[in-house]
Write a protein that holds these residues in place. Structure first.
Motif, PDB file in Angstrom:
ATOM      1  N   ALA A 124       0.754  -1.089  -0.084  1.00  0.00           N
ATOM      2  CA  ALA A 124      -0.039  -0.063  -0.043  1.00  0.00           C
ATOM      3  C   ALA A 124       0.833   1.329  -0.045  1.00  0.00           C
ATOM      4  O   ALA A 124       2.016   1.244   0.578  1.00  0.00           O
ATOM      5  N   LEU A 125       0.389   2.326  -0.625  1.00  0.00           N
ATOM      6  CA  LEU A 125       0.888   3.647  -0.531  1.00  0.00           C
ATOM      7  C   LEU A 125       0.174   4.582  -0.094  1.00  0.00           C
ATOM      8  O   LEU A 125      -1.146   4.551  -0.668  1.00  0.00           O
ATOM      9  N   ARG A 126       0.647   5.735   0.343  1.00  0.00           N
ATOM     10  CA  ARG A 126      -0.403   6.858   0.620  1.00  0.00           C
ATOM     11  C   ARG A 126      -0.138   7.912  -0.391  1.00  0.00           C
ATOM     12  O   ARG A 126       1.212   8.284  -0.613  1.00  0.00           O
ATOM     13  N   VAL A 127      -0.893   8.280  -1.201  1.00  0.00           N
ATOM     14  CA  VAL A 127      -0.968   9.088  -2.396  1.00  0.00           C
ATOM     15  C   VAL A 127      -0.391  10.718  -1.731  1.00  0.00           C
ATOM     16  O   VAL A 127      -0.998  11.033  -0.766  1.00  0.00           O
ATOM     17  N   LYS A 128       0.550  11.297  -2.627  1.00  0.00           N
ATOM     18  CA  LYS A 128       0.857  12.393  -2.327  1.00  0.00           C
ATOM     19  C   LYS A 128       0.833  13.461  -3.808  1.00  0.00           C
ATOM     20  O   LYS A 128       0.938  12.857  -4.658  1.00  0.00           O
ATOM     21  N   GLY A 129       0.622  14.709  -3.173  1.00  0.00           N
ATOM     22  CA  GLY A 129       0.302  15.528  -4.544  1.00  0.00           C
ATOM     23  C   GLY A 129      -1.047  15.578  -5.207  1.00  0.00           C
ATOM     24  O   GLY A 129      -2.019  14.463  -4.838  1.00  0.00           O
ATOM     25  N   ASP A 130      -1.194  16.140  -6.212  1.00  0.00           N
ATOM     26  CA  ASP A 130      -2.631  16.401  -6.488  1.00  0.00           C
ATOM     27  C   ASP A 130      -2.736  15.835  -8.289  1.00  0.00           C
ATOM     28  O   ASP A 130      -3.522  16.070  -8.955  1.00  0.00           O
ATOM     29  N   SER A 131      -1.649  15.192  -8.696  1.00  0.00           N
ATOM     30  CA  SER A 131      -1.584  14.841  -9.853  1.00  0.00           C
ATOM     31  C   SER A 131      -2.382  13.789 -10.461  1.00  0.00           C
ATOM     32  O   SER A 131      -3.003  13.609 -11.560  1.00  0.00           O
TER      33      SER A 131
END
Length: 215
Positions: A124-131
């Motif tokens: 799992a990954l925590r999404v960063k940024g708004d792309s």
């Protein structure tokens, strides 16, 4: 405790169950639990299911009469837990092939329970940024969301993938797009340009789930 919201908040506190965990046990969205706790829903059709999931009296939860009745039920409600996978950072994701067999409990931010077709080789990954946040309201993965990635899944044009570009130390989340004999990593946010790729890109895995957390 005169309201359903007050009783539910109290029950969550004494049972040490989070809103998201309660929602998972019942099989509904966490937002539905949040609306009850905030007082936006004075009544709920999930009262009996909530009580069973928390092991408390459904009559107390619905009316406030009697005792909370801790430990009434140990019946598991909701999807079956099939394993746990690590929530890792984007640098670790970029090197997942090298670390997947040796990662330990302390190497991850946390270990998340998974259900269904997600297997223990995933991460799992925590999404960063708004792309990957689409302002047009279509498929969108906002910052802070959790994505579940399967490194063994096959990919095709349109797949959401975690990939690592050559000379980069960390992975990125994008949509894989084929255009003739060309390939691109495309953000869902149209404000960002697509990235042309070839042998300079390694597809780490395919996104199987995106979990949007509201707290």
């Amino acid at each position: 405790m005169n309201t359903l919201s007050e009783r539910l908040i109290h029950a969550l506190q004494v049972t040490s169950v989070s809103q998201s965990e309660l929602a998972r046990r019942i099989g509904i969205k966490q937002q539905s639990i949040s609306q009850i706790c905030s007082g936006k829903s004075a009544r709920s059709r999930y009262t009996t299911q909530i009580a069973e999931a928390l092991g408390i009296s459904s009559h107390w939860l619905a009316t406030g009469d009697g005792e909370i009745g801790l430990g009434i039920s140990n019946v598991a409600v909701g999807p079956e837990i099939t394993g746990k996978i690590p929530l890792i950072n984007w640098v670790q994701a970029g090197h997942w092939t090298e670390i997947r067999e040796v990662i330990t409990h302390g190497d991850a931010e946390e270990w998340r329970e998974v259900t269904g077709k997600v297997h223990e080789g995933c991460f799992a990954l925590r999404v960063k940024g708004d792309s990957m946040e689409n302002p047009n309201g279509k498929k969108s993965i906002p910052e802070g969301s959790i994505v579940i990635v399967d490194p063994d899944a096959s990919f095709s044009s349109g797949s959401l993938v975690v990939a690592r570009l050559e000379h980069s130390n960390e992975a990125t989340l994008k949509q894989l797009v084929f255009d003739g004999d060309k390939m691109f990593l495309k953000p869902l946010n149209p404000q960002y340009p697509a990235i042309p790729i070839d042998e300079n890109c390694t597809i780490v895995g395919v996104v199987k789930q995106a979990i949007i957390e509201f707290f």
